[in-house]
Motif scaffolding. Sequence first.
Motif, PDB file in Angstrom:
ATOM      1  N   LEU A 110       0.824  -1.201   0.000  1.00  0.00           N
ATOM      2  CA  LEU A 110       0.000   0.000   0.000  1.00  0.00           C
ATOM      3  C   LEU A 110       0.862   1.257   0.000  1.00  0.00           C
ATOM      4  N   ALA A 161      -6.163   4.016   0.792  1.00  0.00           N
ATOM      5  CA  ALA A 161      -6.712   2.681   0.588  1.00  0.00           C
ATOM      6  C   ALA A 161      -7.855   2.708  -0.423  1.00  0.00           C
ATOM      7  N   VAL A 164      -7.625   1.612   7.109  1.00  0.00           N
ATOM      8  CA  VAL A 164      -7.360   0.954   5.826  1.00  0.00           C
ATOM      9  C   VAL A 164      -8.554   0.091   5.429  1.00  0.00           C
ATOM     10  N   GLN A 220      -6.441  -7.341   3.373  1.00  0.00           N
ATOM     11  CA  GLN A 220      -5.181  -6.836   3.925  1.00  0.00           C
ATOM     12  C   GLN A 220      -4.257  -7.964   4.385  1.00  0.00           C
TER      13      GLN A 220
END
Length: 380
Positions: free
Chosen positions: A37, A102, A140, A162
């Motif tokens: 990310l 995100a 996120v 994630q």
Amino acid sequence: MRTTTPAAAGAAAPAVAAPPSLDVLRALPKVSLHDHLDGALRPQTIIDLAPGAGLDLPTTDADDLAAWFLAQSTTGSLVDYLRSFDVSTAVLHTAENLERVAREYVLDVAADGVVHGEVRWAPELMATADLSLDEAVEAVHAGLRAGAEEVRRAGGRTTVTQLLCAMRQNTRSVEIAQLALRHRDHGVVGFDIAGPEAGFPPSDHREAFELLAAHHLPVTVHAGEADDLASIDSALLDGRALRLGHGVRLALDVTDSPDGPVLGPTAAWVRDRGIALETSPTSNLHTGAVAGWGTEMAHHPFDLLRRAGLAVTVNTDNRLMSATTLTADLAALVDAFGYDLSDLEAFQVTAARAVFAPQAEREALVGAVRDGFAALREAA
């Protein structure tokens, strides 16, 4: 590289299919397993957020900033490559900024044809006195959900989960493992260690890996990028890795021969258990991960690993730093090795089967990938 048998004397040469165009490659349904990310921010977003973070940038022009990141990241050294993250992570110390990045991440990968992705990041690099580890993960998660909903409203479909990374040069891996376990029902599907590989073996984090194994949370481990077979062995044995982050130096345990690749014990172990390699071809060139084989994509051991029967997948690693996309990486492999749509489909199916998700979800994803490729062939 692929070769074709010469036509017999007097016979017409066999037709050679044209390589898929960039538009076709972009439309292919893709699965992304290895993307950071903090290595995927839009340059303009960094520019927008820099004043609030008190960050002085080398330039405030988005194109020039993108070029700066690429220049910083192409020295052939992983350590040098990682220094550019000091800039990208500097703007990620608030929940608002993490959520924005995100959300934009999902929009960007969806535009590149990604139907499912796992994005990894290191909460310990983002958390501050004003932002807890849990709040960072929640931000996120909110951003990924918002991005997926925006894609859905536009008529598309992309899911992103994630992976939480602990920094292997630090001592917080148990804490990050516990964080991942707390959020496993809210979008966190696995764990990783990242950072400088050489000198920081997975065995340093055995306690974290044992905790995760005891609670059945999947693990992928950066190994075989900037260190050799001993690092890969430690990832497999100490880390109990179900996938290898990059893993390209596993090719050191594969010998090419006229009768086909011959695998050593570590490579055979990885092949026989279907442990996926999260290769990132462009990034691997930029970080020097494959310098022992050469400096051009045609020198990358990707095809050797493929021919050896290993579960190779294609990933971007850090789209900002390497100025790449999955489409661009696939195009580079097509150009280097002559792959066709059947090969590219195989890479995506392999990735779909390796995602950290229940079996039913993996098989549904495989079906979606196959259906997408079939639709493109029919439309051609």
